[in-house]
Structure formats: C-alpha cells, structure tokens
Design an enzyme around this catalytic site. Sequence first.
Site, PDB file in Angstrom:
ATOM      1  N   THR A 144      15.570  33.040 -18.949  1.00 28.14           N
ATOM      2  CA  THR A 144      17.028  33.166 -18.831  1.00 28.14           C
ATOM      3  C   THR A 144      17.760  32.526 -20.014  1.00 28.14           C
ATOM      4  OG1 THR A 144      16.824  33.146 -16.432  1.00 28.14           O
ATOM      5  CG2 THR A 144      19.009  32.627 -17.329  1.00 28.14           C
ATOM      6  N   VAL A 187      19.118  34.075  -5.286  1.00 32.58           N
ATOM      7  CA  VAL A 187      19.540  34.853  -6.462  1.00 32.58           C
ATOM      8  C   VAL A 187      19.602  33.959  -7.703  1.00 32.58           C
ATOM      9  CG1 VAL A 187      20.789  36.631  -5.174  1.00 32.58           C
ATOM     10  CG2 VAL A 187      22.016  34.613  -5.940  1.00 32.58           C
ATOM     11  N   GLY A 199      12.674  24.369 -10.446  1.00 36.54           N
ATOM     12  CA  GLY A 199      12.299  24.877 -11.764  1.00 36.54           C
ATOM     13  C   GLY A 199      11.954  23.792 -12.750  1.00 36.54           C
ATOM     14  N   GLY A 200      10.831  23.981 -13.433  1.00 37.33           N
ATOM     15  CA  GLY A 200      10.474  23.094 -14.534  1.00 37.33           C
ATOM     16  C   GLY A 200       9.738  21.833 -14.144  1.00 37.33           C
ATOM     17  N   SER A 222       0.859  -1.193   0.000  1.00 36.80           N
ATOM     18  CA  SER A 222       0.000   0.000   0.000  1.00 36.80           C
ATOM     19  C   SER A 222       0.890   1.237   0.000  1.00 36.80           C
ATOM     20  CB  SER A 222      -0.893  -0.037   1.248  1.00 36.80           C
ATOM     21  OG  SER A 222      -1.070   1.260   1.742  1.00 36.80           O
ATOM     22  N   CYS A 232      10.432  31.362 -16.798  1.00 40.32           N
ATOM     23  CA  CYS A 232      11.822  31.826 -16.914  1.00 40.32           C
ATOM     24  C   CYS A 232      12.212  32.034 -18.377  1.00 40.32           C
ATOM     25  CB  CYS A 232      12.693  30.738 -16.291  1.00 40.32           C
ATOM     26  SG  CYS A 232      14.426  31.038 -16.495  1.00 40.32           S
ATOM     27  N   SER A 272       3.328   6.529  -5.033  1.00 43.68           N
ATOM     28  CA  SER A 272       3.146   5.513  -6.070  1.00 43.68           C
ATOM     29  C   SER A 272       4.452   5.330  -6.834  1.00 43.68           C
ATOM     30  CB  SER A 272       2.087   6.012  -7.044  1.00 43.68           C
ATOM     31  OG  SER A 272       1.108   5.089  -7.227  1.00 43.68           O
ATOM     32  N   GLY A 289      12.664  27.158 -15.121  1.00 43.18           N
ATOM     33  CA  GLY A 289      11.363  27.545 -14.571  1.00 43.18           C
ATOM     34  C   GLY A 289      10.341  27.849 -15.656  1.00 43.18           C
TER      35      GLY A 289
HETATM   36  P1  IMP Z   1       8.333  26.566 -11.959  1.00 41.40           P
HETATM   37  O1  IMP Z   1       8.041  25.645 -10.788  1.00 41.40           O
HETATM   38  O2  IMP Z   1       8.695  25.824 -13.203  1.00 41.40           O
HETATM   39  O3  IMP Z   1       7.232  27.542 -12.178  1.00 41.40           O
HETATM   40  O4  IMP Z   1       9.659  27.370 -11.588  1.00 41.40           O
HETATM   41  C1  IMP Z   1       9.777  28.145 -10.418  1.00 41.40           C
HETATM   42  C2  IMP Z   1      11.226  28.577 -10.279  1.00 41.40           C
HETATM   43  O5  IMP Z   1      11.609  29.456 -11.339  1.00 41.40           O
HETATM   44  C3  IMP Z   1      11.518  29.377  -9.035  1.00 41.40           C
HETATM   45  O6  IMP Z   1      11.621  28.590  -7.884  1.00 41.40           O
HETATM   46  C4  IMP Z   1      12.815  30.090  -9.390  1.00 41.40           C
HETATM   47  O7  IMP Z   1      13.948  29.295  -9.178  1.00 41.40           O
HETATM   48  C5  IMP Z   1      12.668  30.298 -10.897  1.00 41.40           C
HETATM   49  N1  IMP Z   1      12.312  31.691 -11.223  1.00 41.40           N
HETATM   50  C6  IMP Z   1      11.449  32.523 -10.597  1.00 41.40           C
HETATM   51  N2  IMP Z   1      11.338  33.698 -11.253  1.00 41.40           N
HETATM   52  C7  IMP Z   1      12.167  33.617 -12.318  1.00 41.40           C
HETATM   53  C8  IMP Z   1      12.496  34.523 -13.376  1.00 41.40           C
HETATM   54  O8  IMP Z   1      11.960  35.623 -13.517  1.00 41.40           O
HETATM   55  N3  IMP Z   1      13.437  34.091 -14.268  1.00 41.40           N
HETATM   56  C9  IMP Z   1      14.031  32.863 -14.149  1.00 41.40           C
HETATM   57  N4  IMP Z   1      13.707  31.972 -13.205  1.00 41.40           N
HETATM   58  C10 IMP Z   1      12.797  32.353 -12.288  1.00 41.40           C
END
Ligand code: IMP
Length: 332
Positions: A173, A114, A203-204, A21, A171, A295, A168
């Site tokens: 970048t 940052v 992120g992502g 379970s 994002c 799971s 993200g």
């Molecule tokens: P998500 O879960 O894919 O939406 O990503 C969230 C993460 O994106 C955050 O925890 C940050 O590390 C990153 N992030 C937040 N704001 C920005 C941005 O303006 N540019 C690039 N990365 C960002």
Amino acid sequence: MKECLSYNDVLLLPQYSSIKSRSEVNLESRLGNKSYTLPIISSPMDTITGTEMALAMEKAGGLGVVHRYCSIAEQIEKISYEGIRAAAIGVTGDYVDRVASLYSAGIRIFCLDVAHGDHSHMEVAIRRIKDTYGEEVHVMAGNVATKEAYERLSKWGADSVRVGIGGGSICSTRIQTGHGMPTFQSVLDCSQSEYDTTIIADGGITTAGDIVKALAAGADFVILGSLLAGTNETPGQVFKSKKGKEYKVYRGMASKEAQKDWRGSFSSNEGVSTTVDTKGPVAPILDDLANGIRSGLSYSGARTIFELQGKAEFVRQTASGQIESSTHILRR
Ligand code: IMP
C-alpha cells in the site's frame, strides 16, 4: 512535519521487577464481554485463518477471525465448529446478507475488514449492523492509521478498531499509494484518545518483542499474519521443491493473485504473494510468543497488560542501536 516511529525505532526501558516467575504474569485481555488469555488474533486472510486456525487460536487462548474470501455458504461451513467464533465481512456487496447468515449461524463478533476503514461505507455498515443487531454483536472495524479515524469509527459504533495501514509484511500500500503510517506510531496516537474502544495493532509484527511494544503503546490485542504463515493450521496446499523442501503460499488479500482467485479479476494491486517454509503446528509458535510477551512484561515489572501500559517507558534507538539490538553475531 510529524516524525513517526516504528517498532524498530523504540525500546522499552527495563524497570524494577519483583516478578519471580513468568507464570505470575497474566496476559488476559478483553474483547467485548469476553476475556482472552492470549492477546493474539489471527488475521482474516485466506492463507491464515480458516476453521483449523480459528480452532487452534481458541485453544491457545486467543481468537481467529475466519476470512471472508469465499461464498457465504462456504464461510458458514468454515465457522460451523463448536467454540467462540468470529468472522470477517466487507462493507459493500453481499455484506448485509452475509451478516444475516453468519448471525443466524451464531456469530456475534464481526470484523468489518477493509483496507481503508476511515470511509463513508464503513460508517453506513457499522450503523446498519448496530441498528439491526444491537449491542449483542461486537463490531471490530478497520483499518485506520490515525487517532482521528479511530475516534470516527468509535463514534459510528465500533467496539474495537484495527490500527495499522501499510505495515503488513505482504503489503505494498505505501509503495503503490504513498499512504500509511508506521504502525507503532498509529497505536501510540490512538491510545492517547479519550475513547477507550479496544485497540488491535495490525501489521508488521515480526517478533514477541514487537508484540510487547504494541501492547505497551496501548494495544489490547495484536493481529498476526506472517508469524503464523506456513503453519499446519493455515489454509492452503503444501508444495514441495525439487530438493524436498516444503512450503505454503502467504499472500496479501489485495495482491493480484488473491484478487484474481476471489473476484476473477484484479484492480488496484496493493499486496504481494509469496511462499514461506512450512513451520509445523501453530501451538508451539504461540507458546513461544506467549513466553516472550510474559518475559517482556516482567522486564517492565508488570504483571498485567494494564500495568504494562501504565508503567511503560519508551526510548528511541539510533541506527547503531538497532544493530546492537539485533543478534549481530549472525551478521558477521
Ligand atoms: P503481517 O502480520 O505483517 O503479515 O500483516 C498482516 C496484515 O496485513 C493483515 O492483518 C492485514 O491488516 C494486512 N494485509 C493483508 N493483506 C494485505 C494486502 O494485500 N495489502 C495490504 N495489507 C494487507
């Protein structure tokens, strides 16, 4: 040239399991001297984590990091609730005063938040905080993309490192600067290090499956933004469309809109601002994710995250594999 994989490029091989379970699966993970029952942290963004989200995350067994995009007094107000608490700070500007005020208000988990954490400012800030407050404080630093950067931050004194640059959902970048690395690969690389600083995949992440892959690759926690965006507990106003649909803003902290709001002007623009449909309370979303992760562990025959990391076997999937892995009837 090194080939780097992202979450969608890989799958975990199902393995023999005697788990009867999902309740047998324990998702406990440690951050410093504290253990959490859900390895999920809500992102320190001004459209994700204020007081309400931090409280909801704590209730669900995870952690919310209260964002820093406000005055020190406003941030102190946001973290003034009963619980265990974490707050974001920068590494320049008012950060020394901010840490001092937050420390006096009882904060012991500081997220040095940052975009490019592998930086001399970061070294100065980590060393300064550790020299001033000692081991009593937990320093969560980042973000980084490579094992070398992860090791540098660890050497400077970070207790946990946010891993992921450019992945993200909000994002830009990688588009604006050409820099970054698929986050799954970053996590996998950092986990090969001899340092055992806590790894936080950031992120992502779009599904519970991505969380399982991040944990299996070596992350101790994941940070979520978009999966939590639009819930009742996120800061920000609810807007209504002419047709009555409700939505909220979700924006990158380096987007033009966010920078204008908290700085009055904008420089390099590395994020976007968008709207998402409202989703109701966050608790059922976290529950769903927790069930998916449990799971996931049981498919690998693992009762704990530690066991998962030991057993996990990744395979790569092709472009047609990726289609097969999706709910492809919905594409027809
Ligand atoms: P998500 O879960 O894919 O939406 O990503 C969230 C993460 O994106 C955050 O925890 C940050 O590390 C990153 N992030 C937040 N704001 C920005 C941005 O303006 N540019 C690039 N990365 C960002």
